[in-house]
Design an enzyme around this catalytic site. Structure first.
Site, mmCIF file in Angstrom:
data_model
loop_
_atom_site.group_PDB
_atom_site.id
_atom_site.type_symbol
_atom_site.label_atom_id
_atom_site.label_comp_id
_atom_site.label_asym_id
_atom_site.label_seq_id
_atom_site.Cartn_x
_atom_site.Cartn_y
_atom_site.Cartn_z
ATOM 1 N N ALA A 251 0.808 -1.235 0.000
ATOM 2 C CA ALA A 251 0.000 0.000 0.000
ATOM 3 C C ALA A 251 0.832 1.270 0.000
ATOM 4 C CB ALA A 251 -0.999 0.041 1.157
ATOM 5 N N ALA A 252 2.164 1.159 0.040
ATOM 6 C CA ALA A 252 2.995 2.373 0.028
ATOM 7 C C ALA A 252 2.782 3.136 -1.292
ATOM 8 C CB ALA A 252 4.458 2.019 0.207
ATOM 9 N N GLY A 253 2.769 2.381 -2.401
ATOM 10 C CA GLY A 253 2.574 3.022 -3.707
ATOM 11 C C GLY A 253 1.167 3.588 -3.865
ATOM 12 N N ASP A 254 0.166 2.845 -3.388
ATOM 13 C CA ASP A 254 -1.235 3.298 -3.494
ATOM 14 C C ASP A 254 -1.419 4.610 -2.705
ATOM 15 O OD1 ASP A 254 -1.526 0.770 -4.651
ATOM 16 O OD2 ASP A 254 -2.185 -0.131 -2.770
HETATM 17 O O1 RIB Z 1 -0.953 -2.420 -3.717
HETATM 18 C C1 RIB Z 1 -1.211 -3.294 -2.665
HETATM 19 C C2 RIB Z 1 -2.484 -4.043 -2.912
HETATM 20 O O2 RIB Z 1 -2.352 -4.839 -4.065
HETATM 21 C C3 RIB Z 1 -2.886 -4.999 -1.818
HETATM 22 O O3 RIB Z 1 -3.619 -4.404 -0.796
HETATM 23 C C4 RIB Z 1 -3.609 -6.109 -2.579
HETATM 24 O O4 RIB Z 1 -4.959 -6.219 -2.277
HETATM 25 C C5 RIB Z 1 -3.365 -5.823 -4.053
HETATM 26 O O5 RIB Z 1 -4.453 -5.256 -4.653
#
Ligand code: RIB
Length: 312
Positions: A251-254
């Site tokens: 989730a760092a990139g998100d």
């Molecule tokens: O970017 C991380 C995410 O990639 C995770 O939370 C997982 O669900 C996938 O979608």
């Protein structure tokens, strides 16, 4: 007034397993490390990050009619996310991700997309007409919906940010309309361009290659512990990372992309300031375990940046 940010993307339940090393083929290993079942999905993580960082966040996604779907829906609602564009599929289950996190914080992810692939065209259009200040999409839903969403946004002058994960050579990126920001990580950059971005030269080559395919104002390459690289056709440079001890990069990139977009809107489209803020968010997320549980609030980010400044 809060900036409205629309996220059209995936929502998964993440099964996270920590291990010091990966098993070899045919091998079973037992680990004393913990495991977690936590909200995830690239769209979901981005939506949670946008909301915690102070956006009026609208999330358009598709969940299954099952217990994971129900608990994700409640989770997003409790986060203050506008859930009116979260739909429920009767046929397909909620997306699921199996995540292995190694001792150094690196992750390996396998996603079962389920309902994520079945967002309808009309759901996307309805979400766009909430008139957000910007829309963010990833590539973890049906690609046709992404292409249509960009088109709807372009018709309404809504800036679009694409977080280019997960990448696949099969996707024709030239079909995307005009983008404000296109942001792949190192692996995604390599898949789309054949160039692994390390130092200045490989970064600029990769960014030029992307701009030759994608109609985007900015390319922002996410480089993990090296920060990010920004290119707009003239300006090209790194924005340095904040140093942290990475325990789980999920989730760092998100969260980086959510932070980049929101701060870009908040500070009059100053991409360099937005990148610095996003680097801080990415570093903070990588220093804690899990996807959604590791995402900070805006106040925590400001404190983190101040502390890092004082350490200099
Ligand atoms: O970017 C991380 C995410 O990639 C995770 O939370 C997982 O669900 C996938 O979608």
């Amino acid at each position: 007034m809060k900036k409205r940010v629309l996220i059209i993307g995936s929502s998964n339940m993440d099964f996270v397993c920590n291990t010091e090393r990966l098993p070899a083929a045919g091998e079973t290993i037992t680990t004393n490390e913990s495991y977690m079942l936590v909200p995830g999905g690239k769209g979901g993580n981005t939506a949670v990050a946008a909301a915690r960082l102070g956006a009026d966040c609208v999330f358009c996604a598709k969940l299954g009619n099952d217990s994971y779907g129900k608990s994700l829906y409640d989770f997003y609602k409790n986060e203050g996310i506008d859930v009116r564009h979260l739909k429920c599929s009767r046929e397909y289950p909620t997306g699921l991700a199996s995540i292995i996190v190694e001792g150094n914080g690196d992750n390996r992810i396998i996603v079962y997309p389920g309902a994520n692939m079945h967002i309808l065209a009309e759901d996307v259009e309805a979400a766009v007409i909430t008139y957000p200040g910007a829309a963010i999409m990833q590539l973890e839903i049906n690609y046709e919906r992404v292409v249509e969403a960009v088109q709807h946004c372009n018709e309404r002058d809504i800036p679009v940010v694409i977080d280019a994960g997960p990448a696949s050579k099969e996707l024709d990126l030239s079909r995307l309309g005009h983008l404000e920001i296109f942001s792949p990580n190192e692996t995604e950059t390599e898949i789309f361009t054949g160039i692994r971005p390390y130092a200045y030269e490989s970064c600029i080559k990769a960014a030029i290659a992307i701009r030759n395919i994608v109609n985007t104002k900015y390319v922002v390459l996410k480089l993990g512990s090296k920060g990010c690289f920004i290119y707009d056709g003239k300006y090209a440079n790194f924005s340095e990372a904040f140093k942290v001890n990475a325990v789980d990069t999920t989730a760092a990139g998100d969260s980086f992309t959510a932070a980049l977009t929101l701060e870009y809107l908040r500070n009059g489209k100053n991409i360099l300031e937005a990148a610095r803020y996003a680097n801080a968010v990415g570093a903070m997320v990588a220093s804690k375990p899990g996807a959604a549980p590791s995402i900070p609030t805006h106040e925590e980010v400001l404190r983190f940046i101040e502390e890092k400044e004082n350490e200099k």
